[in-house]
Scaffold this motif. Structure first.
Motif, PDB file in Angstrom:
ATOM      1  N   ALA A  26     -25.670  97.327 -28.970  1.00 47.36           N
ATOM      2  CA  ALA A  26     -26.657  97.952 -29.495  1.00 47.36           C
ATOM      3  C   ALA A  26     -27.766  97.715 -30.132  1.00 47.36           C
ATOM      4  O   ALA A  26     -27.915  96.268 -30.691  1.00 47.36           O
ATOM      5  CB  ALA A  26     -25.836  99.047 -30.561  1.00 47.36           C
ATOM      6  N   CYS A  27     -28.836  98.370 -29.871  1.00 46.20           N
ATOM      7  CA  CYS A  27     -30.291  97.969 -30.438  1.00 46.20           C
ATOM      8  C   CYS A  27     -30.067  97.467 -32.042  1.00 46.20           C
ATOM      9  O   CYS A  27     -30.650  96.543 -32.508  1.00 46.20           O
ATOM     10  CB  CYS A  27     -31.467  99.053 -30.205  1.00 46.20           C
ATOM     11  N   GLY A  28     -29.320  98.397 -32.858  1.00 53.03           N
ATOM     12  CA  GLY A  28     -29.182  98.313 -34.181  1.00 53.03           C
ATOM     13  C   GLY A  28     -28.583  96.981 -34.480  1.00 53.03           C
ATOM     14  O   GLY A  28     -28.796  96.472 -35.336  1.00 53.03           O
ATOM     15  N   SER A  29     -27.474  96.599 -33.658  1.00 49.94           N
ATOM     16  CA  SER A  29     -26.759  95.291 -33.961  1.00 49.94           C
ATOM     17  C   SER A  29     -27.524  94.243 -33.777  1.00 49.94           C
ATOM     18  O   SER A  29     -27.321  93.266 -34.455  1.00 49.94           O
ATOM     19  CB  SER A  29     -25.470  95.515 -33.049  1.00 49.94           C
ATOM     20  N   HIS A  30     -28.332  94.369 -32.719  1.00 49.45           N
ATOM     21  CA  HIS A  30     -29.177  93.046 -32.523  1.00 49.45           C
ATOM     22  C   HIS A  30     -30.358  92.766 -33.657  1.00 49.45           C
ATOM     23  O   HIS A  30     -30.477  91.806 -34.184  1.00 49.45           O
ATOM     24  CB  HIS A  30     -30.196  93.121 -31.143  1.00 49.45           C
ATOM     25  N   LEU A  31     -30.530  94.084 -34.364  1.00 54.55           N
ATOM     26  CA  LEU A  31     -31.660  93.598 -35.382  1.00 54.55           C
ATOM     27  C   LEU A  31     -30.953  93.380 -36.611  1.00 54.55           C
ATOM     28  O   LEU A  31     -31.431  92.669 -37.396  1.00 54.55           O
ATOM     29  CB  LEU A  31     -32.457  95.405 -35.427  1.00 54.55           C
ATOM     30  N   ALA A  32     -30.023  94.131 -36.868  1.00 47.73           N
ATOM     31  CA  ALA A  32     -29.073  93.523 -38.137  1.00 47.73           C
ATOM     32  C   ALA A  32     -28.775  92.129 -38.074  1.00 47.73           C
ATOM     33  O   ALA A  32     -28.854  91.337 -39.184  1.00 47.73           O
ATOM     34  CB  ALA A  32     -27.843  94.508 -38.284  1.00 47.73           C
ATOM     35  N   ARG A  33     -28.275  91.582 -36.792  1.00 52.49           N
ATOM     36  CA  ARG A  33     -27.681  90.277 -36.988  1.00 52.49           C
ATOM     37  C   ARG A  33     -29.122  89.479 -36.838  1.00 52.49           C
ATOM     38  O   ARG A  33     -29.091  88.313 -37.554  1.00 52.49           O
ATOM     39  CB  ARG A  33     -27.056  90.114 -35.600  1.00 52.49           C
ATOM     40  N   ARG A  34     -30.150  89.894 -36.406  1.00 51.36           N
ATOM     41  CA  ARG A  34     -31.482  88.846 -36.357  1.00 51.36           C
ATOM     42  C   ARG A  34     -31.861  88.822 -37.965  1.00 51.36           C
ATOM     43  O   ARG A  34     -32.097  87.998 -38.515  1.00 51.36           O
ATOM     44  CB  ARG A  34     -32.607  89.463 -35.778  1.00 51.36           C
ATOM     45  N   LEU A  35     -31.849  90.066 -38.724  1.00 52.95           N
ATOM     46  CA  LEU A  35     -32.175  90.031 -40.117  1.00 52.95           C
ATOM     47  C   LEU A  35     -31.067  89.222 -40.914  1.00 52.95           C
ATOM     48  O   LEU A  35     -31.559  88.535 -41.810  1.00 52.95           O
ATOM     49  CB  LEU A  35     -31.913  91.700 -40.610  1.00 52.95           C
ATOM     50  N   ILE A  36     -29.926  89.425 -40.607  1.00 58.45           N
ATOM     51  CA  ILE A  36     -28.964  88.492 -41.467  1.00 58.45           C
ATOM     52  C   ILE A  36     -28.958  86.803 -41.202  1.00 58.45           C
ATOM     53  O   ILE A  36     -29.172  86.011 -42.125  1.00 58.45           O
ATOM     54  CB  ILE A  36     -27.370  88.749 -41.097  1.00 58.45           C
ATOM     55  N   ALA A  37     -29.383  86.763 -39.895  1.00 52.66           N
ATOM     56  CA  ALA A  37     -29.670  85.141 -39.584  1.00 52.66           C
ATOM     57  C   ALA A  37     -30.997  84.504 -40.369  1.00 52.66           C
ATOM     58  O   ALA A  37     -31.208  83.330 -40.629  1.00 52.66           O
ATOM     59  CB  ALA A  37     -29.659  85.083 -38.040  1.00 52.66           C
ATOM     60  N   THR A  38     -31.686  85.622 -40.161  1.00 52.05           N
ATOM     61  CA  THR A  38     -33.204  85.120 -40.837  1.00 52.05           C
ATOM     62  C   THR A  38     -33.138  85.096 -42.290  1.00 52.05           C
ATOM     63  O   THR A  38     -33.807  84.072 -42.887  1.00 52.05           O
ATOM     64  CB  THR A  38     -34.283  86.170 -40.296  1.00 52.05           C
ATOM     65  N   ARG A  39     -32.637  86.019 -42.963  1.00 50.18           N
ATOM     66  CA  ARG A  39     -32.849  86.220 -44.460  1.00 50.18           C
ATOM     67  C   ARG A  39     -31.805  85.379 -44.987  1.00 50.18           C
ATOM     68  O   ARG A  39     -31.820  84.789 -46.260  1.00 50.18           O
ATOM     69  CB  ARG A  39     -32.786  87.634 -44.880  1.00 50.18           C
ATOM     70  N   TRP A  40     -30.335  85.508 -44.750  1.00 50.01           N
ATOM     71  CA  TRP A  40     -29.179  85.042 -45.584  1.00 50.01           C
ATOM     72  C   TRP A  40     -28.418  84.323 -44.620  1.00 50.01           C
ATOM     73  O   TRP A  40     -27.149  84.549 -44.420  1.00 50.01           O
ATOM     74  CB  TRP A  40     -28.475  86.395 -46.128  1.00 50.01           C
ATOM     75  N   PRO A  41     -28.787  83.376 -43.872  1.00 49.92           N
ATOM     76  CA  PRO A  41     -28.144  82.408 -43.075  1.00 49.92           C
ATOM     77  C   PRO A  41     -26.914  81.805 -43.511  1.00 49.92           C
ATOM     78  O   PRO A  41     -25.896  81.561 -42.823  1.00 49.92           O
ATOM     79  CB  PRO A  41     -29.176  81.252 -42.511  1.00 49.92           C
ATOM     80  N   GLU A  42     -26.817  81.881 -44.819  1.00 48.60           N
ATOM     81  CA  GLU A  42     -25.650  81.157 -45.447  1.00 48.60           C
ATOM     82  C   GLU A  42     -24.613  82.134 -45.981  1.00 48.60           C
ATOM     83  O   GLU A  42     -23.523  81.926 -46.575  1.00 48.60           O
ATOM     84  CB  GLU A  42     -26.035  80.287 -46.896  1.00 48.60           C
ATOM     85  N   ALA A  43     -24.798  83.382 -45.939  1.00 54.31           N
ATOM     86  CA  ALA A  43     -24.079  84.357 -46.574  1.00 54.31           C
ATOM     87  C   ALA A  43     -22.728  84.478 -45.848  1.00 54.31           C
ATOM     88  O   ALA A  43     -22.861  84.131 -44.559  1.00 54.31           O
ATOM     89  CB  ALA A  43     -24.630  85.814 -46.512  1.00 54.31           C
ATOM     90  N   GLU A  44     -21.705  85.040 -46.564  1.00 56.31           N
ATOM     91  CA  GLU A  44     -20.581  85.265 -45.879  1.00 56.31           C
ATOM     92  C   GLU A  44     -20.542  86.699 -45.097  1.00 56.31           C
ATOM     93  O   GLU A  44     -20.793  87.575 -45.995  1.00 56.31           O
ATOM     94  CB  GLU A  44     -19.271  85.096 -46.777  1.00 56.31           C
ATOM     95  N   LEU A  45     -20.232  86.812 -44.045  1.00 59.82           N
ATOM     96  CA  LEU A  45     -20.619  87.950 -43.240  1.00 59.82           C
ATOM     97  C   LEU A  45     -19.013  88.462 -42.899  1.00 59.82           C
ATOM     98  O   LEU A  45     -18.414  87.844 -42.300  1.00 59.82           O
ATOM     99  CB  LEU A  45     -21.237  87.690 -41.778  1.00 59.82           C
ATOM    100  N   LEU A  46     -18.667  89.789 -43.192  1.00 59.19           N
ATOM    101  CA  LEU A  46     -17.554  90.456 -43.017  1.00 59.19           C
ATOM    102  C   LEU A  46     -17.908  91.577 -42.026  1.00 59.19           C
ATOM    103  O   LEU A  46     -18.779  92.568 -42.265  1.00 59.19           O
ATOM    104  CB  LEU A  46     -16.759  90.993 -44.246  1.00 59.19           C
ATOM    105  N   GLU A  47     -17.439  91.528 -40.742  1.00 58.38           N
ATOM    106  CA  GLU A  47     -17.910  92.595 -39.657  1.00 58.38           C
ATOM    107  C   GLU A  47     -16.537  93.573 -39.790  1.00 58.38           C
ATOM    108  O   GLU A  47     -15.347  92.997 -39.411  1.00 58.38           O
ATOM    109  CB  GLU A  47     -18.006  92.037 -38.318  1.00 58.38           C
ATOM    110  N   ARG A  48     -16.773  94.784 -39.618  1.00 56.51           N
ATOM    111  CA  ARG A  48     -15.906  95.991 -39.470  1.00 56.51           C
ATOM    112  C   ARG A  48     -16.444  96.639 -38.375  1.00 56.51           C
ATOM    113  O   ARG A  48     -17.358  97.460 -38.465  1.00 56.51           O
ATOM    114  CB  ARG A  48     -15.729  96.795 -40.648  1.00 56.51           C
ATOM    115  N   ASP A  49     -15.686  96.495 -37.129  1.00 54.07           N
ATOM    116  CA  ASP A  49     -16.209  97.026 -35.764  1.00 54.07           C
ATOM    117  C   ASP A  49     -15.243  98.327 -35.625  1.00 54.07           C
ATOM    118  O   ASP A  49     -14.070  98.366 -35.430  1.00 54.07           O
ATOM    119  CB  ASP A  49     -15.732  96.059 -34.701  1.00 54.07           C
TER     120      ASP A  49
END
Length: 207
Positions: free
Chosen positions: A16-39
């Motif tokens: 999804a377009c929104g998913s691509h944007l969200a993941r780009r945001l996370i990788a750019t802003r908070w690359p060290e953050a722990e990410l929990l994904e709930r699909d």
């Protein structure tokens, strides 16, 4: 930013377009953050059943079997420092997968209290970003349909106690490749403005 909870609500899932944007945001802003994904589409939640309804109306203990799924989802929300919801707009409002998550998480005596003044959230506020995708237009001069999603989801989150909420809208995605690119181009500055205000970094997001 330590922990991010990412809710994926689109049938397209990570495509999804929104998913691509969200993941780009996370990788750019908070690359060290722990990410929990709930699909919520790829791993759908079980429907609400009689066991949940009985536990809810019977004021059962939080560890009652009927509350098991609800407790898991609320615990995930409580553990995150940031919530990101990637959702389409279906028939003017939230899709069924997200509505079911809401029904499990928005629980009296656990995530909100009923008071004489109305419902009061019991969860701690946290920065929340909602990326909404739609085939048509529901905001601005090209709007041709109502938007019940934004106000509804903002009210749901505030009932939990979450009021630091920002929305980024990707509209017109059913109008071809050029429209999709235009929506993505418009979303980048929205994200830059929104996340600079709501979140903890001023790093620019690459176009």
């Amino acid at each position: 930013m330590k922990r991010i909870l990412l809710l994926e609500c689109s049938p397209h899932r990570q495509n999804a377009c929104g998913s691509h944007l969200a993941r780009r945001l996370i990788a750019t802003r908070w690359p060290e953050a722990e990410l929990l994904e709930r699909d919520l589409v790829g791993e759908p939640l079980p429907p609400l059943g009689a066991d949940y309804a009985t536990a809810l109306t019977g004021n059962a203990a939080f560890d009652a079997p009927g509350f098991a799924c609800s407790e898991t989802l609320i615990a995930e929300l409580e553990a995150c420092d940031c919530l990101i919801i990637v959702t389409p707009m279906h028939n003017f409002t939230v899709p069924a997968a997200l509505k079911l998550w809401i029904d499990y998480v928005l629980r009296i005596h656990r995530s909100f209290a009923a008071t004489p003044q109305g419902k009061v959230g019991l969860l701690q506020d946290r920065p929340t970003l909602v990326l909404v995708s739609a085939g048509g237009f529901y905001q601005g001069p090209r709007a041709r349909q109502p938007d019940f999603l934004t106000a509804y989801l903002r009210h749901v989150l505030s009932t939990l106690g979450i009021t630091e909420v920002a929305f980024v809208h990707l509209q017109g995605l059913a109008h071809g490749r050029d429209a999709i690119q235009a929506a993505l181009d418009d979303a980048i500055p929205q994200l830059q403005r929104t996340t600079r205000f709501y979140f903890d970094s001023a790093t620019e997001i690459a176009p």
